[in-house]
Motif scaffolding. Structure first.
Motif, PDB file in Angstrom:
ATOM      1  N   LYS A  29     -78.144  22.972   5.376  1.00 46.08           N
ATOM      2  CA  LYS A  29     -79.103  21.965   5.814  1.00 46.08           C
ATOM      3  C   LYS A  29     -79.025  20.761   4.897  1.00 46.08           C
ATOM      4  O   LYS A  29     -78.894  20.889   3.680  1.00 46.08           O
ATOM      5  CB  LYS A  29     -80.531  22.528   5.775  1.00 46.08           C
ATOM      6  N   PHE A  30     -79.110  19.546   5.484  1.00 48.18           N
ATOM      7  CA  PHE A  30     -79.227  18.347   4.675  1.00 48.18           C
ATOM      8  C   PHE A  30     -80.612  18.293   4.035  1.00 48.18           C
ATOM      9  O   PHE A  30     -81.594  18.777   4.606  1.00 48.18           O
ATOM     10  CB  PHE A  30     -79.030  17.093   5.528  1.00 48.18           C
ATOM     11  N   GLY A  31     -80.684  17.689   2.832  1.00 46.87           N
ATOM     12  CA  GLY A  31     -81.959  17.317   2.236  1.00 46.87           C
ATOM     13  C   GLY A  31     -82.160  15.837   2.485  1.00 46.87           C
ATOM     14  O   GLY A  31     -81.907  15.336   3.585  1.00 46.87           O
ATOM     15  N   ASP A  32     -82.611  15.100   1.457  1.00 46.25           N
ATOM     16  CA  ASP A  32     -82.695  13.645   1.583  1.00 46.25           C
ATOM     17  C   ASP A  32     -81.285  13.082   1.676  1.00 46.25           C
ATOM     18  O   ASP A  32     -80.406  13.424   0.877  1.00 46.25           O
ATOM     19  CB  ASP A  32     -83.405  13.050   0.372  1.00 46.25           C
ATOM     20  N   THR A  33     -81.053  12.173   2.623  1.00 41.81           N
ATOM     21  CA  THR A  33     -79.697  11.649   2.836  1.00 41.81           C
ATOM     22  C   THR A  33     -79.547  10.186   2.430  1.00 41.81           C
ATOM     23  O   THR A  33     -78.454   9.638   2.517  1.00 41.81           O
ATOM     24  CB  THR A  33     -79.274  11.817   4.301  1.00 41.81           C
ATOM     25  N   ILE A  34     -80.623   9.535   1.990  1.00 39.95           N
ATOM     26  CA  ILE A  34     -80.540   8.198   1.411  1.00 39.95           C
ATOM     27  C   ILE A  34     -81.350   8.185   0.124  1.00 39.95           C
ATOM     28  O   ILE A  34     -82.340   8.913  -0.011  1.00 39.95           O
ATOM     29  CB  ILE A  34     -81.034   7.086   2.365  1.00 39.95           C
ATOM     30  N   ALA A  35     -80.906   7.394  -0.851  1.00 45.28           N
ATOM     31  CA  ALA A  35     -81.609   7.308  -2.132  1.00 45.28           C
ATOM     32  C   ALA A  35     -81.248   5.992  -2.794  1.00 45.28           C
ATOM     33  O   ALA A  35     -80.301   5.307  -2.403  1.00 45.28           O
ATOM     34  CB  ALA A  35     -81.228   8.481  -3.036  1.00 45.28           C
ATOM     35  N   SER A  36     -82.035   5.626  -3.820  1.00 47.12           N
ATOM     36  CA  SER A  36     -81.756   4.399  -4.562  1.00 47.12           C
ATOM     37  C   SER A  36     -82.213   4.578  -6.002  1.00 47.12           C
ATOM     38  O   SER A  36     -83.031   5.454  -6.303  1.00 47.12           O
ATOM     39  CB  SER A  36     -82.452   3.194  -3.921  1.00 47.12           C
ATOM     40  N   ASP A  77     -67.255  14.142  -1.451  1.00 46.45           N
ATOM     41  CA  ASP A  77     -67.440  14.859  -0.191  1.00 46.45           C
ATOM     42  C   ASP A  77     -68.319  16.078  -0.390  1.00 46.45           C
ATOM     43  O   ASP A  77     -68.679  16.433  -1.510  1.00 46.45           O
ATOM     44  CB  ASP A  77     -66.081  15.292   0.378  1.00 46.45           C
ATOM     45  N   ASP A  78     -68.640  16.729   0.743  1.00 46.11           N
ATOM     46  CA  ASP A  78     -69.350  18.014   0.720  1.00 46.11           C
ATOM     47  C   ASP A  78     -70.750  17.883   0.136  1.00 46.11           C
ATOM     48  O   ASP A  78     -71.239  18.786  -0.531  1.00 46.11           O
ATOM     49  CB  ASP A  78     -68.531  19.042  -0.076  1.00 46.11           C
ATOM     50  N   VAL A  79     -71.426  16.773   0.411  1.00 48.27           N
ATOM     51  CA  VAL A  79     -72.759  16.504  -0.142  1.00 48.27           C
ATOM     52  C   VAL A  79     -73.818  16.746   0.928  1.00 48.27           C
ATOM     53  O   VAL A  79     -73.680  16.304   2.072  1.00 48.27           O
ATOM     54  CB  VAL A  79     -72.848  15.056  -0.667  1.00 48.27           C
ATOM     55  N   ILE A  80     -74.906  17.426   0.553  1.00 45.85           N
ATOM     56  CA  ILE A  80     -75.982  17.693   1.510  1.00 45.85           C
ATOM     57  C   ILE A  80     -77.295  17.023   1.130  1.00 45.85           C
ATOM     58  O   ILE A  80     -78.213  16.974   1.947  1.00 45.85           O
ATOM     59  CB  ILE A  80     -76.218  19.205   1.699  1.00 45.85           C
ATOM     60  N   ALA A  81     -77.401  16.509  -0.117  1.00 42.32           N
ATOM     61  CA  ALA A  81     -78.644  15.842  -0.517  1.00 42.32           C
ATOM     62  C   ALA A  81     -78.354  14.857  -1.636  1.00 42.32           C
ATOM     63  O   ALA A  81     -77.431  15.054  -2.430  1.00 42.32           O
ATOM     64  CB  ALA A  81     -79.692  16.857  -0.971  1.00 42.32           C
ATOM     65  N   VAL A  82     -79.160  13.795  -1.696  1.00 46.94           N
ATOM     66  CA  VAL A  82     -78.978  12.766  -2.726  1.00 46.94           C
ATOM     67  C   VAL A  82     -80.351  12.276  -3.161  1.00 46.94           C
ATOM     68  O   VAL A  82     -81.277  12.155  -2.354  1.00 46.94           O
ATOM     69  CB  VAL A  82     -78.092  11.618  -2.195  1.00 46.94           C
ATOM     70  N   TYR A  83     -80.490  12.041  -4.482  1.00 41.36           N
ATOM     71  CA  TYR A  83     -81.770  11.631  -5.057  1.00 41.36           C
ATOM     72  C   TYR A  83     -81.520  10.598  -6.146  1.00 41.36           C
ATOM     73  O   TYR A  83     -80.436  10.550  -6.734  1.00 41.36           O
ATOM     74  CB  TYR A  83     -82.512  12.838  -5.647  1.00 41.36           C
ATOM     75  N   GLY A  84     -82.528   9.776  -6.438  1.00 40.39           N
ATOM     76  CA  GLY A  84     -82.376   8.794  -7.497  1.00 40.39           C
ATOM     77  C   GLY A  84     -83.707   8.245  -7.966  1.00 40.39           C
ATOM     78  O   GLY A  84     -84.721   8.328  -7.265  1.00 40.39           O
ATOM     79  N   TYR A 372     -82.784  16.911   6.747  1.00 37.78           N
ATOM     80  CA  TYR A 372     -83.326  18.222   7.098  1.00 37.78           C
ATOM     81  C   TYR A 372     -82.782  18.778   8.407  1.00 37.78           C
ATOM     82  O   TYR A 372     -83.360  19.673   8.997  1.00 37.78           O
ATOM     83  CB  TYR A 372     -84.857  18.178   7.109  1.00 37.78           C
ATOM     84  N   THR A 373     -81.633  18.237   8.871  1.00 37.13           N
ATOM     85  CA  THR A 373     -80.940  18.803  10.022  1.00 37.13           C
ATOM     86  C   THR A 373     -79.771  19.651   9.534  1.00 37.13           C
ATOM     87  O   THR A 373     -79.406  19.623   8.357  1.00 37.13           O
ATOM     88  CB  THR A 373     -80.418  17.697  10.960  1.00 37.13           C
ATOM     89  N   THR A 374     -79.177  20.397  10.432  1.00 44.14           N
ATOM     90  CA  THR A 374     -78.017  21.213  10.074  1.00 44.14           C
ATOM     91  C   THR A 374     -76.866  20.328   9.639  1.00 44.14           C
ATOM     92  O   THR A 374     -76.545  19.330  10.293  1.00 44.14           O
ATOM     93  CB  THR A 374     -77.583  22.082  11.268  1.00 44.14           C
ATOM     94  N   ALA A 375     -76.255  20.685   8.529  1.00 43.94           N
ATOM     95  CA  ALA A 375     -75.116  19.914   8.003  1.00 43.94           C
ATOM     96  C   ALA A 375     -73.838  20.423   8.655  1.00 43.94           C
ATOM     97  O   ALA A 375     -73.237  21.394   8.205  1.00 43.94           O
ATOM     98  CB  ALA A 375     -75.042  20.054   6.486  1.00 43.94           C
ATOM     99  N   SER A 376     -73.438  19.782   9.751  1.00 47.35           N
ATOM    100  CA  SER A 376     -72.281  20.234  10.521  1.00 47.35           C
ATOM    101  C   SER A 376     -71.018  19.522  10.067  1.00 47.35           C
ATOM    102  O   SER A 376     -70.479  18.662  10.759  1.00 47.35           O
ATOM    103  CB  SER A 376     -72.519  20.007  12.021  1.00 47.35           C
ATOM    104  N   PHE A 377     -70.547  19.868   8.880  1.00 48.33           N
ATOM    105  CA  PHE A 377     -69.276  19.346   8.419  1.00 48.33           C
ATOM    106  C   PHE A 377     -68.513  20.474   7.724  1.00 48.33           C
ATOM    107  O   PHE A 377     -69.123  21.398   7.193  1.00 48.33           O
ATOM    108  CB  PHE A 377     -69.449  18.155   7.476  1.00 48.33           C
ATOM    109  N   PRO A 378     -67.189  20.423   7.757  1.00 41.92           N
ATOM    110  CA  PRO A 378     -66.411  21.511   7.153  1.00 41.92           C
ATOM    111  C   PRO A 378     -66.468  21.480   5.638  1.00 41.92           C
ATOM    112  O   PRO A 378     -66.751  20.444   5.029  1.00 41.92           O
ATOM    113  CB  PRO A 378     -64.988  21.244   7.662  1.00 41.92           C
ATOM    114  N   SER A 379     -66.162  22.612   5.034  1.00 44.48           N
ATOM    115  CA  SER A 379     -66.046  22.675   3.584  1.00 44.48           C
ATOM    116  C   SER A 379     -64.886  21.800   3.137  1.00 44.48           C
ATOM    117  O   SER A 379     -63.983  21.489   3.911  1.00 44.48           O
ATOM    118  CB  SER A 379     -65.813  24.122   3.134  1.00 44.48           C
ATOM    119  N   VAL A 380     -64.910  21.411   1.858  1.00 47.11           N
ATOM    120  CA  VAL A 380     -63.867  20.523   1.342  1.00 47.11           C
ATOM    121  C   VAL A 380     -62.484  21.105   1.568  1.00 47.11           C
ATOM    122  O   VAL A 380     -61.553  20.407   1.981  1.00 47.11           O
ATOM    123  CB  VAL A 380     -64.098  20.250  -0.160  1.00 47.11           C
TER     124      VAL A 380
END
Length: 562
Positions: A29-36, A77-84, A372-380
């Motif tokens: 699952k993705f967490g926060d997907t934008i940050a600054s 790559d392979d990131v599901i959440a970002v914070y700052g 907070y949606t399903t992270a539909s991307f392949p592993s690295v």
């Protein structure tokens, strides 16, 4: 062709032998997907790639006006959440490892992300401290520029964290909000005798989320009301009221008497998200964006540079925001990222710098992942092969998501079909006609033409009682049978025998009908054991493992490689 094919199969089998075969993949699952953070902006694309731009994003002695800083650049790559926050920013990868993306002590920029620790859910920072929430609910803290061995545990049972300039906040599982740090400006939301509060103190109950902003803090309660406290010099609390509080006298008899909002005050209703720095951006339940506060750079996004101290609506269809400098970035429900405010250090990613305010939101990026949606991307390790499969039409659209999931029997056949069609250059119905065949009779649980065609070729059969069980997970022994029969259908490896000297320790767990195919795949190095002389016949494949198999087979047969 057989020699090339077997070389490919060795590669595939070596890969599978390194993957724990009895582990069922967990949904990402993705967490926060934008940050600054301090003029820097970060965004995760739907494919898990992390992009950033603005201040401190490149180590360049020429300063903030480096051309690269005004353009979007891929970081990892392979990131599901970002914070700052402040000088620090962080990425969490799909394995929940935490990576630091902070500038160095001289703010000379990021050279590469640095791995911090494993098992992380969330991270943030004050001006000089890093705060980390692990997946087990424990909270850890260290100085920003100290090494990672300096982390110390401060709390447990926590589900969300935040920080402002010099205060720290932890929301516990029972919805109680706790804080510690420098309370000089009322940042802890309570009146304390001492200015510096080392041990966490309880602030309020029934909290849904907490957000440290500048020298203030804001809490969204479970009833969706927004509450704020702390310094009010910028009018961020817009009540026009402050409290006077006298701290305990110092040893020399002097005393700090401060005017601030030391206790939480209710500001708005129907709120789902808040962020800001010297201005505030709020998303309401109807996904409208409201802003107020300082506006010298047009960060309020209302088309003007006039500061405002009451909330005003500026955008619709907003699902997330980040606004930790003189800008506001709003993520819309279609994955479009909009930005307004300062561009003096490339914050708006316009490929150029300017010192003019940008008061009207500009489209910055599309295809941003939805939080907070399903992270539909392949592993690295599977990304290149998945891209190759899509490009060469080996991967059906229905399989271009949920890559980490265990693959079903029906899905595995949906990968065999394009492999056969592309390697032979013929559609399944053409092959059936040329061979004088006809579709197999429908199974009780499926009449899918692809499954019936592959059954007509003799590659697959049912599981008994007239069923194919298309939604059942495919096991290693089932895969071995399909792989052997597909190989033979394509004219590769026609012998039938079982090597008695290749028996596995768990041989008695291999079904009688799978003995030949298991040892065929072992003999031709299509598959290998799973360690300790076991084959693990009843364990499963994931989608991305299966895709890699198909891509390698196709590459060897066609002469194309990823």
């Amino acid at each position: 062709m057989l020699k090339g094919l077997l070389g490919c199969l060795i590669t595939v089998s070596l890969f599978f032998s390194l993957v724990p075969s009895n582990v069922i993949a967990a949904e990402r699952k993705f967490g926060d997907t934008i940050a600054s953070a301090n003029g820097r902006v970060l965004a995760i694309q739907k494919d898990g790639s992390l992009w950033y731009w603005g201040k401190g994003t490149f180590n360049d002695s020429r300063g903030d006006q480096s051309p690269q800083r005004a353009s979007k650049s891929k970081l990892m790559d392979d990131v599901i959440a970002v914070y700052g926050n402040w000088w620090s920013s962080f990425a969490i990868k799909s394995d929940h490892s935490l990576w630091s993306i902070q500038s160095d002590e001289n703010d000379q920029g990021v050279t590469k992300p640095i791995k911090v620790m494993e098992g992380v859910r969330e991270a943030t920072a004050s001006y000089d401290q890093v705060l980390v929430l692990k997946t087990d609910g424990t909270v850890w803290v260290k100085p920003v520029y100290a090494d990672n061995k300096s982390f110390k545990q401060v709390m447990s049972g926590v589900k969300q964290i935040s920080a402002n300039l010099n205060c720290y906040y932890a929301l516990k599982e029972d919805d109680s909000l706790w804080g510690w740090g420098d309370n000089y400006s009322g940042g802890l939301g309570i009146k304390t005798q001492e200015v510096d509060i080392i041990a966490p103190v309880k602030i309020m109950m029934d909290v849904k989320s907490v957000h440290g902003i500048g020298s203030n803090a804001f809490a969204i309660k479970k009833d969706s009301t927004l509450w704020g406290w702390g310094e009010n010099e910028d009018g961020l609390l817009f009540t026009g009221k402050v409290e006077t509080w006298a701290f305990k006298p110092y040893a020399d008899g002097s005393q700090s008497i401060v005017k601030a909002q030391f206790t939480p005050v209710k500001l708005m209703s129907d709120v789902i998200k808040v962020d800001g720095r010297n201005h505030i951006a709020v998303i309401k339940k109807d996904h409208s964006l409201w802003t107020w506060g300082g506006n010298q750079e047009g960060q309020l996004g209302d088309g003007s540079t006039e500061s405002r101290y009451t909330p005003q609506k500026v955008l619709d269809d907003v699902i997330d925001i980040t606004a930790k400098a003189a800008f506001t970035f709003a993520l819309k429900s279609d994955g479009t990222l909009m930005g307004s405010g300062s561009n003096g250090v490339g914050e708006l990613a316009l490929d150029t710098f300017d010192y003019d305010p940008h008061p009207t939101p500009i489209q910055i990026m599309d295809n941003v992942a939805i939080p907070y949606t399903t992270a539909s991307f392949p592993s690295v390790w599977a990304k290149d092969d998945v891209s190759f499969a899509i490009k060469n039409k080996l991967l059906p659209l229905s399989m271009q998501s949920g890559y980490e999931k265990n693959i079903t029997r029906g899905e595995f056949i949906s990968l065999i079909v394009p492999l056969i069609e592309t390697t032979t250059g013929k559609k399944l119905d053409t092959i059936i006609n040329e061979k004088g065949l006809k579709l197999a009779e429908p199974f009780n649980d499926t009449d899918d033409n692809n499954i019936l065609s592959i059954a007509a070729f003799g590659i697959i059969t049912g599981v008994g009682d007239g069923r194919f069980n298309p939604n059942g997970l495919i096991t290693r022994e089932q895969a071995s049978l399909i792989l052997m029969k597909t190989s033979k259908f394509l004219g590769i490896g026609s012998e039938n025998r079982v090597d008695s000297n290749k028996s596995f320790t768990d041989h008695n767990q291999i079904a009688v009908w799978a003995e030949e195919s298991v040892y065929f795949c072992i003999r031709h190095e299509v598959m290998k054991g799973t360690g300790n002389n076991n084959f693990s016949p009843k364990s499963h494949y994931t989608r991305e493992m299966s895709i890699i198999t198909i891509v390698r087979l196709y590459g060897q047969i066609s002469g194309q490689v990823t």
